[in-house]
Design a protein around this motif. Structure first.
Motif, mmCIF file in Angstrom:
data_model
loop_
_atom_site.group_PDB
_atom_site.id
_atom_site.type_symbol
_atom_site.label_atom_id
_atom_site.label_comp_id
_atom_site.label_asym_id
_atom_site.label_seq_id
_atom_site.Cartn_x
_atom_site.Cartn_y
_atom_site.Cartn_z
ATOM 1 N N THR A 132 0.883 -1.150 0.108
ATOM 2 C CA THR A 132 0.039 -0.084 -0.047
ATOM 3 C C THR A 132 1.048 1.158 0.088
ATOM 4 O O THR A 132 2.107 1.225 0.367
ATOM 5 N N ARG B 197 0.352 5.844 0.528
ATOM 6 C CA ARG B 197 -0.578 6.774 0.770
ATOM 7 C C ARG B 197 0.179 8.298 0.346
ATOM 8 O O ARG B 197 1.318 8.260 0.388
ATOM 9 N N ARG C 185 -6.058 13.528 -1.830
ATOM 10 C CA ARG C 185 -4.977 12.742 -1.448
ATOM 11 C C ARG C 185 -5.445 11.371 -2.011
ATOM 12 O O ARG C 185 -6.423 11.087 -2.321
ATOM 13 N N CYS C 186 -4.464 10.248 -2.064
ATOM 14 C CA CYS C 186 -4.617 9.247 -2.562
ATOM 15 C C CYS C 186 -3.829 7.968 -1.685
ATOM 16 O O CYS C 186 -3.112 7.945 -1.114
ATOM 17 N N GLU C 187 -4.692 7.035 -1.897
ATOM 18 C CA GLU C 187 -4.278 5.607 -1.328
ATOM 19 C C GLU C 187 -4.515 4.637 -2.334
ATOM 20 O O GLU C 187 -5.231 4.589 -3.034
ATOM 21 N N ASP D 133 -11.384 12.799 4.538
ATOM 22 C CA ASP D 133 -11.200 11.561 4.451
ATOM 23 C C ASP D 133 -12.502 10.834 3.807
ATOM 24 O O ASP D 133 -12.643 9.634 4.222
#
Length: 148
Positions: A12, A14, A100-102, A131
């Motif tokens: 993963t 972020r 933002r990205c995950e 979020d």
């Protein structure tokens, strides 16, 4: 340099911090998606958006800017992409939001026809400052192998 062999399913990341600016929302819409709710507060107020909203395609472009910045910083041996799957715009993106990205690697396989590359599928989720997920998709990335 990170090659295909260095990427693991389940990995993963972020990254990103993109401020959504009103002038950019309008400029993008004027050029690429000139629907009234992307161009005018008054027109947007008459829709389910309630106010000026960014084009979903603009959200994709902002995400791409964050992704490329992350891949450069990560020094990934990327070779482009054959496309994305299952793109969904979940909630509107508005001027004043911060994105933002995950991402999570969900599949990785070496190409049988092109041994110099592997194909990595990743689930991308883009969030706003609260979020709340605003967009999801699955990306298909081509990554150079260390040893073809």
């Amino acid at each position: 340099m990170r090659y295909f062999e260095d990427i693991a399913v389940g990995e993963t990341a972020r990254f990103g911090d993109y401020p959504v600016e009103r002038d950019e929302v309008i400029a993008f819409a004027e050029r690429f998606d000139p629907q009234p709710f992307h161009l005018s507060d008054e027109a947007a107020a008459q829709t389910h958006f309630g106010r000026l909203a960014a084009s979903g395609w603009h959200t994709c472009a902002m995400t791409m800017a964050m992704l490329v910045g992350h891949l450069k910083a990560d020094e990934q041996a990327g070779l482009g992409s054959p496309g994305i799957d299952a793109l969904r715009w979940l909630v509107p993106v508005y001027p004043g939001d911060r994105l933002r990205c995950e991402t999570e690697v969900i599949e990785a396989r070496r190409s049988t026809s092109r041994p110099e590359m592997g194909i990595v599928k990743s689930r991308m989720t883009v969030f706003n400052q609260d979020d709340v997920a605003v967009m999801t998709f699955v990306s298909n990335g081509l990554i150079a192998t260390r040893h073809p």
